[in-house]
Design a protein around this motif. Sequence first.
Motif, PDB file in Angstrom:
ATOM      1  N   GLN A  93      35.841  44.381  42.268  1.00  0.00           N
ATOM      2  CA  GLN A  93      36.744  43.230  42.165  1.00  0.00           C
ATOM      3  C   GLN A  93      38.103  43.632  41.582  1.00  0.00           C
ATOM      4  O   GLN A  93      39.132  43.064  41.952  1.00  0.00           O
ATOM      5  N   SER A  94      38.076  44.615  40.689  1.00  0.00           N
ATOM      6  CA  SER A  94      39.348  45.069  40.122  1.00  0.00           C
ATOM      7  C   SER A  94      40.214  45.741  41.191  1.00  0.00           C
ATOM      8  O   SER A  94      41.445  45.606  41.184  1.00  0.00           O
ATOM      9  N   GLN A 103      47.797  41.720  38.360  1.00  0.00           N
ATOM     10  CA  GLN A 103      47.592  42.610  37.217  1.00  0.00           C
ATOM     11  C   GLN A 103      46.808  41.945  36.087  1.00  0.00           C
ATOM     12  O   GLN A 103      45.932  42.593  35.482  1.00  0.00           O
ATOM     13  N   GLU A 105      44.424  39.793  36.289  1.00  0.00           N
ATOM     14  CA  GLU A 105      43.018  39.795  36.676  1.00  0.00           C
ATOM     15  C   GLU A 105      42.430  41.199  36.571  1.00  0.00           C
ATOM     16  O   GLU A 105      41.277  41.367  36.134  1.00  0.00           O
ATOM     17  N   VAL A 106      43.215  42.219  36.923  1.00  0.00           N
ATOM     18  CA  VAL A 106      42.752  43.604  36.790  1.00  0.00           C
ATOM     19  C   VAL A 106      42.430  43.904  35.332  1.00  0.00           C
ATOM     20  O   VAL A 106      41.375  44.467  34.997  1.00  0.00           O
ATOM     21  N   GLU A 107      43.331  43.535  34.445  1.00  0.00           N
ATOM     22  CA  GLU A 107      43.117  43.814  33.024  1.00  0.00           C
ATOM     23  C   GLU A 107      41.920  43.046  32.486  1.00  0.00           C
ATOM     24  O   GLU A 107      41.143  43.585  31.689  1.00  0.00           O
ATOM     25  N   LEU A 109      39.250  42.087  34.148  1.00  0.00           N
ATOM     26  CA  LEU A 109      38.022  42.677  34.684  1.00  0.00           C
ATOM     27  C   LEU A 109      37.675  43.984  33.976  1.00  0.00           C
ATOM     28  O   LEU A 109      36.518  44.221  33.596  1.00  0.00           O
ATOM     29  N   LEU A 110      38.661  44.839  33.785  1.00  0.00           N
ATOM     30  CA  LEU A 110      38.394  46.118  33.123  1.00  0.00           C
ATOM     31  C   LEU A 110      38.042  45.912  31.655  1.00  0.00           C
ATOM     32  O   LEU A 110      37.210  46.655  31.109  1.00  0.00           O
ATOM     33  N   GLN A 147      42.771  52.550  35.700  1.00  0.00           N
ATOM     34  CA  GLN A 147      44.015  51.776  35.698  1.00  0.00           C
ATOM     35  C   GLN A 147      45.141  52.529  36.408  1.00  0.00           C
ATOM     36  O   GLN A 147      45.925  51.946  37.152  1.00  0.00           O
ATOM     37  N   LEU A 150      44.534  52.205  40.052  1.00  0.00           N
ATOM     38  CA  LEU A 150      44.804  50.866  40.553  1.00  0.00           C
ATOM     39  C   LEU A 150      46.297  50.558  40.608  1.00  0.00           C
ATOM     40  O   LEU A 150      46.716  49.680  41.371  1.00  0.00           O
TER      41      LEU A 150
END
Length: 988
Positions: A93-94, A103, A105-107, A109-110, A147, A150
């Motif tokens: 998902q990330s 970005q 949402e990426v942070e 999720l991680l 990161q 990504l």
Amino acid sequence: MTATAFSDLGTYDPDQTWTGFADKTWQVHKFGGTSVANADCYRSAAAIVEEQLGIVGNHGDNHNNHTSTEDHHLAVVVSAMGGKPKTTDLLLQSVEAAARRDQPEVENLLQYVLDKHVTCLQNLFPDRDEDQSTLKAIVQKDLEDIQDILKTVSLMKWQATRISELVSGYGELWSARILSKLLQNRSLERYEQELHESSGGDASLHDEEAPLLHHFIFIDARRIIIIDEEAIQDGAVEWDISKKKLQEVYEEEIANLKADGRNTRLHFVVTGYVASNTEGVATTLQRDGSDYSAAIMGRLLQSTNITIWTDVDGVLSADPRRVPTAYAVPEVSYNEAMELAYFGAKVIHPKTMQPAISSNPQIPIFIRNTFNPKFRGTRIYTSSVTTTQSDSCVCGFSSIDRMALINVEGSGLIGVQGVARRLFGTLESLGINVVLISQASSEHSITFATSEDHAQAAKEAIEEEFHKELNQNRISNIDVNSPCSIIAAVGDGMKDVTGVSGRFFSAVGDAQINIYAIAQGCSERNISAVVATAQSTRALRALHAAFRLSHTTVRVGVVGVNELGESLLRLLETQRRHLWDAFEIDLQVCTVAMDSHDTDIFRLKNENGDESITLTAIRNAMEAPSAKSESKISFKDSATGEVIKSSHGDLGPLRDNLFRVDCAHHVVFDCTNDPEASMFHAQWLSSDVHVVTANVTGISGDKIVWDAIHAAETARGKLSAQYLREVTVCGGLPVISTIRTLLTSGDKIRRVDGIMSVAMSYIMFRVSPPPEIARNGKFDQKCTNGAFHGDIGKSEDFGKQVLFSQAVKEAVAMGLTEKDVSLDLSNEYGACVLMVLAKELGLDRNLTRDEIQQQSETLMDIPQGQALDHQYFEGAIDEKIQARVAAAAERGCVLRHVGSVDVASQSVGIKIVEVPNSHVFATTPPSCECVRFFTHRHQPYPLVIQGPAAGADCTSSALLAELLRMMRSKVGPRFGILARTNSSTYLK
């Protein structure tokens, strides 16, 4: 040991092993994501590993587990941390969020991934800050790398497959490191404790008597497993290169252990899912890659077995969410497991088995439950019990849902070459997978199944390819039927057992399910049928029961909690377990109506267990002060349910509370004698509910009601619900079934007569007994060794004449009469019975029950609308009847109440007949009935059926027997059971 020693299931010895990689004996154990979802799961997995090594404890019997020994080296393969959500899903998902340039949402999720692992580490190593810090730092460093990766994805807005594979594989790296550290810590603690206990801490570490240290090392599978991504879709393992890599890793780790100097044994903790390609670039093994990793390691190590630890007990005989009685199959073959896996079984993917099958010797695979480690699970190997037990020819059923069936039909297909090539070539060009193909030998149509999502695209493509044929009407239509489900029966033993297909389709037909298409290969390992998705669960349950993989559930409704209804409920409760054992039928009472109008209806509150309504539960609910009440009931000690009471104006809601689409068999017992109840019989039959009735008043009355019942029970031929009415004539005696047998066998019935009223049988026998009847009773008592306990043999007085009023009093006290004794004496009940017989013999067209009653003879005039008791008959009536009895006795006769249906003269009626003292009617014991059949084949002497039919218990037994006869024809007997199902061994 050679491979041939493992080719037969019967020769497999779990205690025998063979030498594998590096001249060692290896086992492979794989733990899925649910098995390492949190700290407690990691501890459970570690405990299982230790038990497999014989270090501590034991989950069950070693011989049955086929896995436990102290001499094995282990390779433990680990998936990414599971739970909700799964680590792998979060990482993927990330990547998707980065491609959208989201970005935040990426942070998020991680960060969730980091928190998930940090929480686990804190719970897993509460007293080891250094271990926590080290492992946390590894996770953090990897997340920083992710990161960075990504950022590239975000800049390019490109979600490359290679990047997704790289990122999604990190979860296994972290999980394997955590488990290896946990195992190593526990091993060191145990080693130091044993060392201290054995030598007080003074012994040298180099001493041969020193304890054994099990050394667990983390192995990144990308160092070992090399695949050629260009070979096939999921990648082909480069076995020679991978084995060379494994040798290098092993030698390196062995060298490190030798330098340590302690008495150690090496074990691997390997990352699942990930691998490297031939260019050394990180990749994954795609779907179910962790299981595939375990199988690859099993072949590379030449392990004695591969155990997949998951969250189910093994390969199940069906989906337990749809078939609650599904169970873990002890043994299946590789081929059976592949078939089940393809058709929806989620335990193991077909590609996982390929390395085990291609290994020499072949490697057995075990599916076991991390959360139930004492259970032996399922063994997947070269053969299974389906080939050795004829009654177990099918190991399981599975299904594929969300399918569409496409039918291409037309005269232009007949004898034309290349049609199939054009059709399926068109589908191939679109990447549409065809799951099932069916074509009749006439070649008039081709039917195939594909995913529902691809159905419309497939239809449009076919229409374009065959547009000329469509315009010329050589192809008449292209139909799409959806949603559909494919139901598959799987078993290696099917090819050796005749009648499997017949049993399959009979079960589906009995469940009122229409089959759209059928497919079976010449291997006879799989029978597939396409049905409507709405009926797929019902089909699975019916098939599961038909092949003896579970019992057959029959949902039961009872109307009338009177004396007969209470007797039936008691019988169903006491016999339920015996019927389960003898017939594998579970009669589950789900709905009970108190009477036929203004009734209270009871139903189960929860319907997912083994509950069944009992008479006690009904009484408890009736005693509750509220209109709605609940009462605990149970069949097993571990299964309890609740019964709900609600009031209704009629029996309309009974069917809605009883019927469930996922159950194939429903039945209503009508224990009343009310016309109101019979008004619903046709409605129930039309709703696929069988009716077993003792209600003679209803079906012998209004012709409109009977015509509706007859239409409902014949509407769909053999598929119609059955109307079982044997009990309406002479209780439990097989009168109606005998009539049907005689007629269907080609005989012609000329006349049926007999004593057909229990009440009048008793009354007339007591009023006019045959001489010396007591001698018969004494003879029976003597020659039957006590089996006979009739009243005639107990006392000389029972064979003596009594007054009519006294006989009526006794009959009422014994419960032989209707509630109103005038119904028996006025022939109203007898007319009902004769009307039913007349219907069976086809004489009811211009006949009514009232006409039969009017044409019948009575002993006296019965006043209308007046409640009578025995005192009414004292005096003049007693004297009148006594005089008539005396006159008959002078002629060597006794009086009997005889009903008859004469087919030749088209006459139906009841007469008070003088019969000779030695006649069968004269000697018919009191409260017994006797029916004679005069037929074309039985001209010299009639066929006689005689026996007791009195009391609620006799009648309830007859009702249950009717249902069992019907169900035995639908379910079929178990091998070795048919000849004994009537034995008291089963029915106590």
